[in-house]
Design an enzyme around this catalytic site. Sequence first.
Site, mmCIF file in Angstrom:
data_model
loop_
_atom_site.group_PDB
_atom_site.id
_atom_site.type_symbol
_atom_site.label_atom_id
_atom_site.label_comp_id
_atom_site.label_asym_id
_atom_site.label_seq_id
_atom_site.Cartn_x
_atom_site.Cartn_y
_atom_site.Cartn_z
ATOM 1 N N CYS A 25 0.810 -1.221 0.000
ATOM 2 C CA CYS A 25 0.000 0.000 0.000
ATOM 3 C C CYS A 25 0.843 1.270 0.000
ATOM 4 C CB CYS A 25 -0.970 0.003 1.179
ATOM 5 S SG CYS A 25 -2.232 -1.281 1.029
ATOM 6 N N HIS A 69 -11.236 10.404 -10.053
ATOM 7 C CA HIS A 69 -10.048 10.435 -10.904
ATOM 8 C C HIS A 69 -9.024 11.461 -10.426
ATOM 9 C CE1 HIS A 69 -12.640 7.968 -13.403
ATOM 10 N NE2 HIS A 69 -11.517 7.512 -13.936
ATOM 11 N N GLU A 108 -13.064 -0.009 -0.528
ATOM 12 C CA GLU A 108 -11.986 0.078 -1.515
ATOM 13 C C GLU A 108 -12.024 -1.119 -2.472
ATOM 14 O OE1 GLU A 108 -8.426 2.338 0.899
ATOM 15 O OE2 GLU A 108 -8.438 0.153 0.850
#
Length: 118
Positions: A25, A69, A108
């Site tokens: 991560c 985005h 997620e």
Amino acid sequence: MFRITKEFHFSASHRLDHLPEDHQCNRLHGHNYIVVVELAGESLNADGFVRDYHDLTALKTYIDDQFDHRHLNDVLGHGYTTAENLARHFYEWCKARFPETSAVKVSETPKTWAEYRP
């Protein structure tokens, strides 16, 4: 108690740069996030709603304009862009606009969820 929820989606990148360099991560990666806001009330308004779902368009606009985005480290200004912190961020944003806000969940991945509920 009456409870309603509405779901929102966005895609974004982030890095958990406070983690060790060998942690997956820590690397730049992205997710297709799902945000679910929950509103609750002991009674309904004159229209029979906890809150009109249409009012939540403001959250959709905020997510689309500020998060979709984008690189979350830039948006939030720190490397602690975990699902838990996103849930708290969206909760606080919603609570300031919709007093009936009782919780926010963030996903997620299809198998993981974080929830902020004071």
